[in-house]
Design a protein around this motif. Structure first.
Motif, mmCIF file in Angstrom:
data_model
loop_
_atom_site.group_PDB
_atom_site.id
_atom_site.type_symbol
_atom_site.label_atom_id
_atom_site.label_comp_id
_atom_site.label_asym_id
_atom_site.label_seq_id
_atom_site.Cartn_x
_atom_site.Cartn_y
_atom_site.Cartn_z
ATOM 1 N N LYS A 98 -33.554 -15.777 -9.398
ATOM 2 C CA LYS A 98 -33.912 -15.664 -7.971
ATOM 3 C C LYS A 98 -34.607 -14.319 -7.720
ATOM 4 N N ASP A 99 -34.012 -13.235 -8.272
ATOM 5 C CA ASP A 99 -34.603 -11.897 -8.100
ATOM 6 C C ASP A 99 -36.001 -11.849 -8.704
ATOM 7 N N PHE A 100 -36.137 -12.524 -9.862
ATOM 8 C CA PHE A 100 -37.441 -12.534 -10.543
ATOM 9 C C PHE A 100 -38.483 -13.229 -9.677
ATOM 10 N N LYS A 105 -37.670 -7.034 -9.387
ATOM 11 C CA LYS A 105 -37.629 -6.049 -10.471
ATOM 12 C C LYS A 105 -39.050 -5.773 -10.928
ATOM 13 N N SER A 106 -39.341 -4.518 -11.254
ATOM 14 C CA SER A 106 -40.724 -4.220 -11.624
ATOM 15 C C SER A 106 -40.974 -4.411 -13.121
ATOM 16 N N PHE A 107 -39.889 -4.462 -13.938
ATOM 17 C CA PHE A 107 -40.086 -4.692 -15.379
ATOM 18 C C PHE A 107 -38.776 -5.160 -16.006
ATOM 19 N N TYR A 108 -38.891 -5.700 -17.208
ATOM 20 C CA TYR A 108 -37.721 -6.168 -17.974
ATOM 21 C C TYR A 108 -37.783 -5.576 -19.364
ATOM 22 N N LYS A 109 -36.619 -5.082 -19.847
ATOM 23 C CA LYS A 109 -36.600 -4.504 -21.190
ATOM 24 C C LYS A 109 -36.772 -5.609 -22.245
ATOM 25 N N ASN A 112 -38.214 -11.577 -19.483
ATOM 26 C CA ASN A 112 -37.890 -11.835 -18.084
ATOM 27 C C ASN A 112 -37.287 -13.247 -18.008
ATOM 28 N N PRO A 113 -36.667 -13.640 -16.857
ATOM 29 C CA PRO A 113 -35.980 -14.939 -16.802
ATOM 30 C C PRO A 113 -36.885 -16.127 -17.141
ATOM 31 N N ALA A 114 -38.158 -16.084 -16.722
ATOM 32 C CA ALA A 114 -39.071 -17.181 -17.073
ATOM 33 C C ALA A 114 -39.273 -17.210 -18.589
ATOM 34 N N GLY A 115 -39.345 -16.025 -19.181
ATOM 35 C CA GLY A 115 -39.488 -15.915 -20.639
ATOM 36 C C GLY A 115 -38.276 -16.511 -21.346
ATOM 37 N N LYS A 116 -37.079 -16.251 -20.797
ATOM 38 C CA LYS A 116 -35.865 -16.793 -21.427
ATOM 39 C C LYS A 116 -35.873 -18.324 -21.390
ATOM 40 N N LEU A 117 -36.320 -18.887 -20.270
ATOM 41 C CA LEU A 117 -36.387 -20.358 -20.170
ATOM 42 C C LEU A 117 -37.383 -20.913 -21.185
#
Ligand code: HEM
Length: 237
Positions: A98-100, A105-109, A112-117
């Motif tokens: 939802k936050d994504f 958030k401006s970046f992910y280490k 990102n959640p779409a990437g995980k899916l």
């Protein structure tokens, strides 16, 4: 004021090796797969088909071993190799997504959640390709790990399995052969549909990477080469 970035190590050598070996193997498997799929139209001879399948299966073994090592790393590896940092199944994922989608958030280490899916869908399809591929390699050109079992199941004289050859009826019990082809059918269907789904998803994976690079500017592409992302020092993680 210009944004300050710091280099942060994310993708281990194991992950990077897996990724690029997988890219090369999947590309070659797809190209040869397209030839096998269209062998009738292309007028490929029986020997040609056996050769294409043998090459496809040989690359398939490299692909399979690489995938199995990656799966094991997910359980026994460190940091971003682990499944809890890779797949979308940990607690709080729905909130993360939802936050994504709100761009909070401006970046992910890591991903990102779409990437995980996307990564979950890709691993699922690659695993289907590995398992179905190994079964059809056994029913088709009698290659390991199941080839010996299937060859024995169709042989009239089970004491001489060397006579069981691809596309040959020598020493083959017709009824047992039909039963073996019936076992094979759902696996070949899975192999082909999973191939089409991969063909559809891979361009979205690449587009997702390009989109993230443009939006976050965290060097996600070079991070898969040297391991380091460039994360904003005062950005919101
Ligand atoms: C991402 C990985 C893979 C992709 C994209 C892929 C793709 C394909 C495609 C498109 C075909 C043609 C299907 C047809 O003729 O109906 C095929 C056939 C085949 N694949 Fe794969 N494959 C993969 C992995 C594997 C693996 C790991 C193995 C085994 C080690 C394998 C074994 C086979 C065999 C034996 C055939 C011949 C089936 C037939 O008789 O038509 N594949 N593959």
């Amino acid at each position: 004021m210009s944004q300050q970035f710091s280099a942060v190590f994310v993708w281990s050598r194991n992950i990077r090796l897996f990724h690029w070996l997988n890219v090369i193997a999947v590309f070659l498997l797809m190209v040869i797969g397209v030839f096998i799929l269209n062998s009738k139209t292309l007028g490929v001879s029986v020997d040609g088909k056996i050769l294409l399948k043998t090459i496809h299966v040989s690359i398939g073994y490299i692909f399979g071993v690489n995938l199995l090592i990656r799966i094991a790393l997910g359980f026994f590896g460190k940091n971003y190799e682990r499944w809890n940092k890779t797949l979308p199944f940990q607690q709080g994922f729905a909130t993360e997504l939802k936050d994504f989608s709100k761009g909070e958030k401006s970046f992910y280490k890591g991903h990102n959640p779409a990437g995980k899916l996307m990564v979950a869908a890709l691993f699922f399809l690659l695993s289907i390709q590995m398992v179905s591929g190994l079964v059809i390699a056994g029913t088709d050109i009698y290659y390991p790990p199941f080839g010996g079992y299937f060859a024995e199941s169709i042989a009239i004289d089970k004491s001489d399995l060397t006579t069981i050859k691809p596309y040959s009826k020598v020493n083959v019990d017709e009824e047992a052969y039909k039963a073996m082809r019936a076992v094979r059918k759902p696996f070949i269907t899975a192999h082909v549909y999973s191939f089409y789904t991969l063909l559809f998803l891979i361009p979205f994976h690449i587009l997702g990477v390009i989109f993230t690079e443009r939006k976050e500017r965290t060097s996600v592409v070079s991070a898969m080469i040297n391991g380091y992302k460039h994360l904003p020092k005062n950005g919101k993680e």
